[in-house]
Design a protein around this motif. Structure first.
Motif, PDB file in Angstrom:
ATOM      1  N   CYS A  61      42.712  28.096  41.394  1.00  0.00           N
ATOM      2  CA  CYS A  61      43.294  29.446  41.530  1.00  0.00           C
ATOM      3  C   CYS A  61      42.351  30.510  40.980  1.00  0.00           C
ATOM      4  O   CYS A  61      42.158  31.564  41.591  1.00  0.00           O
ATOM      5  N   GLY A  62      41.742  30.228  39.833  1.00  0.00           N
ATOM      6  CA  GLY A  62      40.776  31.169  39.264  1.00  0.00           C
ATOM      7  C   GLY A  62      39.561  31.344  40.160  1.00  0.00           C
ATOM      8  O   GLY A  62      39.066  32.462  40.348  1.00  0.00           O
ATOM      9  N   ALA A  63      39.095  30.242  40.728  1.00  0.00           N
ATOM     10  CA  ALA A  63      37.944  30.307  41.623  1.00  0.00           C
ATOM     11  C   ALA A  63      38.266  31.101  42.881  1.00  0.00           C
ATOM     12  O   ALA A  63      37.447  31.906  43.340  1.00  0.00           O
ATOM     13  N   LEU A  64      39.449  30.888  43.434  1.00  0.00           N
ATOM     14  CA  LEU A  64      39.839  31.644  44.629  1.00  0.00           C
ATOM     15  C   LEU A  64      39.931  33.134  44.338  1.00  0.00           C
ATOM     16  O   LEU A  64      39.527  33.963  45.163  1.00  0.00           O
ATOM     17  N   CYS A  65      40.433  33.491  43.173  1.00  0.00           N
ATOM     18  CA  CYS A  65      40.499  34.917  42.790  1.00  0.00           C
ATOM     19  C   CYS A  65      39.094  35.497  42.651  1.00  0.00           C
ATOM     20  O   CYS A  65      38.828  36.618  43.096  1.00  0.00           O
ATOM     21  N   ALA A  66      38.198  34.741  42.022  1.00  0.00           N
ATOM     22  CA  ALA A  66      36.822  35.214  41.850  1.00  0.00           C
ATOM     23  C   ALA A  66      36.125  35.376  43.200  1.00  0.00           C
ATOM     24  O   ALA A  66      35.422  36.369  43.438  1.00  0.00           O
ATOM     25  N   ILE A  67      36.324  34.422  44.101  1.00  0.00           N
ATOM     26  CA  ILE A  67      35.726  34.512  45.433  1.00  0.00           C
ATOM     27  C   ILE A  67      36.312  35.706  46.188  1.00  0.00           C
ATOM     28  O   ILE A  67      35.592  36.435  46.870  1.00  0.00           O
TER      29      ILE A  67
END
Length: 154
Positions: A61-67
């Motif tokens: 979830c954090g990675a998707l937000c960063a992307i």
């Protein structure tokens, strides 16, 4: 409402900030893709190694937000390309926007430019399109129909 800068020194500083830089544009566009690729790779390796559990889901979830933030940054650069702010040369400006932002994100620069000028500069501020299109006319491909009536004045 008109905003005017009366101080010539401030006006000169603002003008110097509005000079398109091809190299800076390339760096920013490529950096966004490096960040997206790096985050995706690291996240994939973590999930592949650790498996699917609550912590890997939180990391995902954090990675998707960063992307998503980097993709939004690329969309902002598409917006700048509609103003020809990525490069002083129109063909370089449009090539950078198409190759490094529009095609990967599924945007169409020509449509973005037309809709942006129509909506942002006409409806919101009541600015005459004559002045705006006189500078952008060279950027709209020949044979492309503009979505609004445009009258060019001498």
């Amino acid at each position: 409402m008109t905003w005017k800068v009366d101080d010539p020194a401030i006006r000169q500083q603002l003008k110097s900030l509005m000079v398109p830089s091809t190299m800076k544009s390339v760096i920013v566009l490529v950096w966004d893709w490096i960040v997206i690729g790096g985050i995706g790779t690291v996240t994939w390796r973590i999930i592949r190694h650790a498996g699917w559990h609550i912590w890997s889901m939180l990391i995902l979830c954090g990675a998707l937000c960063a992307i998503a933030t980097r993709q939004r940054g690329l969309e902002n650069l598409i917006h700048e390309a509609t103003h020809a702010n990525l490069s002083a040369r129109p063909w370089v400006n449009d090539s950078l926007a198409w190759v490094l932002a529009c095609l990967p994100l599924g945007h169409n620069l020509t449509v973005e430019r037309q809709n942006h000028v129509q909506g942002h500069h006409w409806h919101n501020f009541g600015v005459s399109t004559t002045r705006i299109f006189s500078g952008i006319r060279r950027l709209v491909p020949i044979g492309c129909r503009l979505p609004i009536t445009v009258r060019y004045s001498a």
